[in-house]
Design a protein around this motif. Structure first.
Motif, short mmCIF file in Angstrom:
data_model
loop_
_atom_site.label_atom_id
_atom_site.label_comp_id
_atom_site.label_asym_id
_atom_site.label_seq_id
_atom_site.Cartn_x
_atom_site.Cartn_y
_atom_site.Cartn_z
N ARG A 15 0.82 -1.19 -0.01
CA ARG A 15 -0.12 -0.12 0.11
C ARG A 15 1.01 1.22 -0.01
N THR A 17 1.18 5.86 -0.72
CA THR A 17 0.40 7.06 -1.00
C THR A 17 1.53 7.65 -1.70
N ASN A 20 0.00 12.91 -6.68
CA ASN A 20 -0.65 12.78 -7.77
C ASN A 20 0.16 12.94 -8.85
N GLN A 39 -9.16 9.26 -8.36
CA GLN A 39 -8.34 10.14 -7.36
C GLN A 39 -7.39 11.04 -8.16
N PRO A 45 -3.18 13.42 -3.33
CA PRO A 45 -2.42 12.24 -3.39
C PRO A 45 -3.36 10.98 -3.48
N THR A 47 -3.56 6.70 -3.65
CA THR A 47 -3.56 5.70 -2.90
C THR A 47 -3.55 4.37 -3.63
N TRP A 48 -2.52 3.56 -3.61
CA TRP A 48 -2.41 2.38 -4.38
C TRP A 48 -2.24 1.41 -3.43
N GLU A 49 -3.36 0.20 -3.64
CA GLU A 49 -3.32 -1.13 -2.93
C GLU A 49 -3.20 -2.12 -3.74
N SER A 106 5.04 7.88 4.32
CA SER A 106 4.67 7.70 3.18
C SER A 106 5.53 7.96 2.07
#
Length: 470
Positions: A15, A17, A20, A39, A45, A47-49, A106
């Motif tokens: 995960r 952050t 952008n 997003q 910003p 957030t990738w999971e 992050s």
């Protein structure tokens, strides 16, 4: 033939952050996932999971790796550093010595692959990790006890507040380099660099000596600040000079020299990989750059260049041939970065700038920059071999550009980690859950009396604690 005497289980970052503008990291996702697209539209910003979005591009940027004697027993241990998010110290047997984790950390603080050294910075005889951590919600530069992970000293991260809200390429990459500007005879000073932006010198007690910023530099058509700086005593006064991109500073922060607008510097916009090194073997220092394969004298005179390079991404200086005077320059030409139709190459030059050979390679996702491209004595012949990533394996080339061996997995480092006077390859099985880092050694007999000596007590030199992706 190679064997794996040591291996380490590396935690996977699932995960992230990020700013952008870091859309380049999403290049492996294909069409934008619906929530990622939403997003991006907000400008906030991202957030990738991993569980939701799949594999992210350029995931090798989530890690920095350092080897040092953490406990004082004469063997080299290992620290994994992931920016402010995670720092883990491993013993030589693969067990965890200590662990630091901060769920609030992050990519918005500092990019995870920012270079962080491990060395005895305060002269107490034990190694310290110099690293970023969040303290009371604010990014700090910290000196941490290598054996325990305990915080010894910290200051607000130099010049962090001066960074633009929308930085170059959408990320905040820093580097920390240990140098000898004070003239004490051993490196005990700290350079903190923000890519393309600013340079700050501190003493070993984290007291700021000076800061220099890009906008203060003499104007050029190319961007004179680049990636990780390099230092060395170029004029013999006992104090290191600092080569930061294409600017040379003295230890007081005075500008001594700035490279002219040479063709490759203008085309590539900045100097990618730089070094102060005795290239010719005459005891004098030169300034070398991967960009254009430029080599300058200590006084700034251009000795040679190779403007045919499409994109000189990283350079290494070593002795790969004993039938040629001086040392050799090996440049990773990342041509595919500027034209996907072009092959990447390893380009070998002698100390006069004459082309020795070229070898085409394919840059895999985990190649990027200096990781995946190293020199080291693999076979004990006293000469450096060239190690470079192929998509599925590591190629080992001799001084004539011929493949003499291959190693499984992906390369990130080449050092003598076992003390057998031959180089070991540090590899990763991949960037995915369950990933392993391995130390790979050549198990063929070494009959060379110059290189078959076992070093019992190990210390990490500048090639380890100042190693850099660029």
């Amino acid at each position: 033939m190679s064997v794996i005497p040591l291996s380490f289980t590396i935690p996977f970052i699932d995960r992230v952050t990020m700013p952008n503008r870091s859309k380049f990291m999403l290049d492996r996702l294909g069409p934008p996932h619906h929530d990622m697209a939403a997003q991006q539209a907000t400008g906030d910003p991202l957030t990738w999971e991993y569980a939701k979005h799949g594999r992210l591009g350029w995931m090798q940027f989530f890690y920095d790796w350092r080897f040092a004697d953490l406990t004082g027993d004469g063997t080299l241990d290992f620290i994994l550093i992931c920016g402010t998010t995670r720092q883990i110290a491993y013993r030589r047997d693969g067990s965890v010595l200590w662990k630091y984790e901060d769920p609030s950390g992050s990519l918005m603080d500092i990019r995870y692959d920012s270079n962080m050294p491990v060395t005895d910075i305060d002269g107490d005889g034990a190694a310290e990790l110099i690293c970023p951590r969040r303290i009371n919600g604010r990014l700090h530069l910290c000196v941490v006890t290598g054996a325990t992970g305990e915080l010894k000293k910290s200051i607000p991260y130099p010049d962090r507040d001066g960074m633009p809200q929308s930085p170059q390429f959408g990320h905040l990459r820093s580097s920390v380099t240990v140098v000898n500007t004070s003239g004490k005879g051993c490196p005990s000073d700290i350079l903190v660099y923000w890519d393309y932006r600013s340079l700050t010198l501190l003493d070993g007690g984290l007291n700021v000596q000076w800061t220099r910023r890009l906008e203060e530099m003499p104007p050029r058509r190319h961007r004179v600040f680049g990636h990780t700086p390099n230092a060395g005593d170029i004029n013999g006064d006992g104090h290191d000079e600092i080569l930061a991109g294409s600017v040379l500073f003295d230890y007081r922060g005075n500008v001594l020299w700035v490279a002219p607008d040479l063709p490759a510097l203008v085309t590539d916009h900045h100097a990618d990989s730089v070094q102060i090194v005795d290239f010719t073997g005459d005891g004098k220092r030169n300034m070398v750059m991967s960009t254009g394969a430029y080599c300058f004298s200590a006084g700034g005179e251009l000795l040679f260049g190779y403007d045919k390079l499409k994109h000189g991404q990283a350079q290494r200086i070593g002795k790969t041939r004993d039938d040629i005077a001086g040392k050799q320059m090996l440049v990773y030409e990342g041509a595919s970065r500027v034209d996907e139709a072009l092959p990447d190459k390893i380009v070998a030059l002698d100390c006069q700038g004459r082309l020795l050979w070229e070898h085409e390679v394919i840059q895999p996702d985990m190649q990027e920059g200096g990781f995946g491209f190293w020199l080291g004595d693999w076979n004990g012949d006293g000469l450096d071999e060239v190690f470079v990533n192929d998509p599925e394996k590591v190629l080992v080339l001799d001084g004539y550009g011929e493949v003499i061996d291959t190693i499984p997995d992906h390369l990130i480092y080449v050092f003598d980690l076992l003390g057998d006077s031959r180089a070991e390859a540090v590899t990763l099985t991949g960037i995915e859950p369950g990933m392993q880092m391995k130390i790979v050694t050549n198990n063929r007999p070494n009959y060379n009396p110059r290189t078959n000596k076992i070093i019992e007590h190990r210390t990490a030199g500048p090639e380890m604690y100042n190693s850099t992706r660029y």
